[in-house]
Design a protein around this motif. Structure first.
Motif, PDB file in Angstrom:
ATOM      1  N   HIS A  19       0.832  -1.205   0.000  1.00 38.24           N
ATOM      2  CA  HIS A  19       0.000   0.000   0.000  1.00 38.24           C
ATOM      3  C   HIS A  19       0.873   1.263   0.000  1.00 38.24           C
ATOM      4  CE1 HIS A  19      -4.138  -1.308   0.127  1.00 38.24           C
ATOM      5  NE2 HIS A  19      -3.847  -2.220   1.043  1.00 38.24           N
ATOM      6  N   ALA A  20       1.937   1.243   0.785  1.00 37.95           N
ATOM      7  CA  ALA A  20       2.831   2.404   0.824  1.00 37.95           C
ATOM      8  C   ALA A  20       3.482   2.632  -0.540  1.00 37.95           C
ATOM      9  CB  ALA A  20       3.891   2.210   1.903  1.00 37.95           C
ATOM     10  N   GLN A  73      -6.914   1.909  -8.526  1.00 43.09           N
ATOM     11  CA  GLN A  73      -6.720   1.141  -9.748  1.00 43.09           C
ATOM     12  C   GLN A  73      -5.303   0.599  -9.843  1.00 43.09           C
ATOM     13  OE1 GLN A  73      -9.062   0.113 -11.872  1.00 43.09           O
ATOM     14  NE2 GLN A  73      -7.402  -1.091 -12.768  1.00 43.09           N
ATOM     15  N   LEU A  74      -4.332   1.422  -9.464  1.00 47.68           N
ATOM     16  CA  LEU A  74      -2.938   0.987  -9.478  1.00 47.68           C
ATOM     17  C   LEU A  74      -2.727  -0.180  -8.525  1.00 47.68           C
ATOM     18  CD1 LEU A  74       0.060   1.397 -10.287  1.00 47.68           C
ATOM     19  CD2 LEU A  74       0.227   3.017  -8.367  1.00 47.68           C
ATOM     20  N   PHE A  75      -3.277  -0.074  -7.322  1.00 47.52           N
ATOM     21  CA  PHE A  75      -3.114  -1.147  -6.345  1.00 47.52           C
ATOM     22  C   PHE A  75      -3.727  -2.447  -6.868  1.00 47.52           C
ATOM     23  CE2 PHE A  75      -4.173  -3.714  -2.642  1.00 47.52           C
ATOM     24  CZ  PHE A  75      -2.962  -3.713  -1.977  1.00 47.52           C
ATOM     25  N   LEU A  80      -2.083  -5.832  -5.829  1.00 51.27           N
ATOM     26  CA  LEU A  80      -2.969  -6.823  -5.224  1.00 51.27           C
ATOM     27  C   LEU A  80      -2.531  -8.264  -5.515  1.00 51.27           C
ATOM     28  CD1 LEU A  80      -5.509  -7.328  -3.531  1.00 51.27           C
ATOM     29  CD2 LEU A  80      -6.851  -7.170  -5.651  1.00 51.27           C
ATOM     30  N   PRO A  81      -2.035  -8.559  -6.731  1.00 49.49           N
ATOM     31  CA  PRO A  81      -1.590  -9.940  -6.984  1.00 49.49           C
ATOM     32  C   PRO A  81      -0.436 -10.395  -6.084  1.00 49.49           C
ATOM     33  CG  PRO A  81      -1.939  -8.769  -9.053  1.00 49.49           C
ATOM     34  CD  PRO A  81      -2.015  -7.744  -7.965  1.00 49.49           C
ATOM     35  N   LYS A  82       0.243  -9.459  -5.431  1.00 46.08           N
ATOM     36  CA  LYS A  82       1.370  -9.802  -4.567  1.00 46.08           C
ATOM     37  C   LYS A  82       0.956 -10.030  -3.106  1.00 46.08           C
ATOM     38  CE  LYS A  82       4.389  -6.801  -7.339  1.00 46.08           C
ATOM     39  NZ  LYS A  82       5.316  -5.623  -7.301  1.00 46.08           N
ATOM     40  N   ARG A 112     -14.537  -3.437  -2.806  1.00 41.77           N
ATOM     41  CA  ARG A 112     -13.951  -4.331  -3.810  1.00 41.77           C
ATOM     42  C   ARG A 112     -12.664  -4.968  -3.292  1.00 41.77           C
ATOM     43  NH1 ARG A 112     -13.477  -0.805  -9.155  1.00 41.77           N
ATOM     44  NH2 ARG A 112     -12.725   0.657  -7.574  1.00 41.77           N
ATOM     45  N   GLU A 113     -11.843  -4.164  -2.622  1.00 38.09           N
ATOM     46  CA  GLU A 113     -10.609  -4.708  -2.067  1.00 38.09           C
ATOM     47  C   GLU A 113     -10.903  -5.711  -0.958  1.00 38.09           C
ATOM     48  OE1 GLU A 113      -7.648  -0.910  -2.996  1.00 38.09           O
ATOM     49  OE2 GLU A 113      -8.391  -1.228  -0.964  1.00 38.09           O
TER      50      GLU A 113
END
Length: 223
Positions: A19-20, A73-75, A80-82, A112-113
């Motif tokens: 997130h950071a 959107q970037l996350f 997110l896959p990580k 959504r997250e």
């Protein structure tokens, strides 16, 4: 019925650094330089509470929503896959359910997250309800998300609920909502800062909490 209300990022899943990094990349995209360590210390707050500390007021007023949407959107696409769950999350949840307590997730992330996090942790069948930033006017350290969790039709009063989180913001929000809080070190905050914010006990991570369950505030909750 007593309820255990879990934060998610840094508590159940190893996502704080990610997130950071996403915030760092996002702010850079909008011309804002921000130190990674400073951003990391603010993960646990929602974007509404984080951005004012880094984004100039005029930019925040004109493009704040755009900045937060870009980060989301970037996350989702790059980070997110990580994300991975910490060890023993499902086993801890099974122990809590066997002890006759409800489990609710209360995250500063979007709905959504949170839905994706449920898949990552594999605990969909053990969770009574979830809340997210979409259901709170203000994110942590304000109590809105925990209050929304208690209002999810469980009938549990705040005095019979216990929050589990990895940041001082979780403890502050829990106290403001009238409930106790237990801290975990898995998000990177130290024992002293969590206790100073109001945690009544601190554990290394979900696995440690499971190992100490019978001696923890979770076991005595509602008794």
């Amino acid at each position: 019925m007593a309820a255990v209300i879990f934060d998610v990022d840094g508590t159940l899943i190893d996502s704080v650094d990610l997130h950071a990094e996403a915030w760092c990349e996002t702010l850079g995209h909008f011309g804002v330089e921000a130190d990674f360590d400073d951003l990391r210390a603010n993960i646990g707050k929602g974007g509404d509470q984080l951005m004012p500390g880094f984004v100039p007021p005029d930019l925040l007023a004109t493009r704040g929503t755009e900045i937060e949407e870009h980060r989301a959107q970037l996350f989702k696409s790059a980070y997110l896959p990580k994300v991975r769950a910490f060890p023993a999350v499902r086993q801890l949840f099974e122990r809590i359910c066997a002890d006759g307590k409800l489990i609710i997730l209360a995250s500063s992330a979007s709905a959504r997250e949170v839905a994706e996090y449920l898949k990552i942790t594999g605990v969909e069948d053990l969770v009574a309800a979830t809340t997210s930033s979409d259901e709170a006017a203000h994110s942590k350290p304000f109590p809105d998300i925990f209050q929304a969790a208690l209002a999810k039709g469980t009938g549990t009063p705040a005095s019979q609920a216990l929050a589990i989180g990895d940041t001082p913001y979780d403890a502050e929000a829990a106290r403001a909502a009238g409930m106790g809080c237990v801290g975990v070190l898995s998000g990177g905050f130290d024992h002293r800062s969590l206790m100073a914010a109001g945690c009544e006990a601190v554990y290394r991570d979900p696995q440690h909490l499971l190992e100490e369950y019978d001696r923890s505030p979770l076991h005595t909750l509602g008794r």
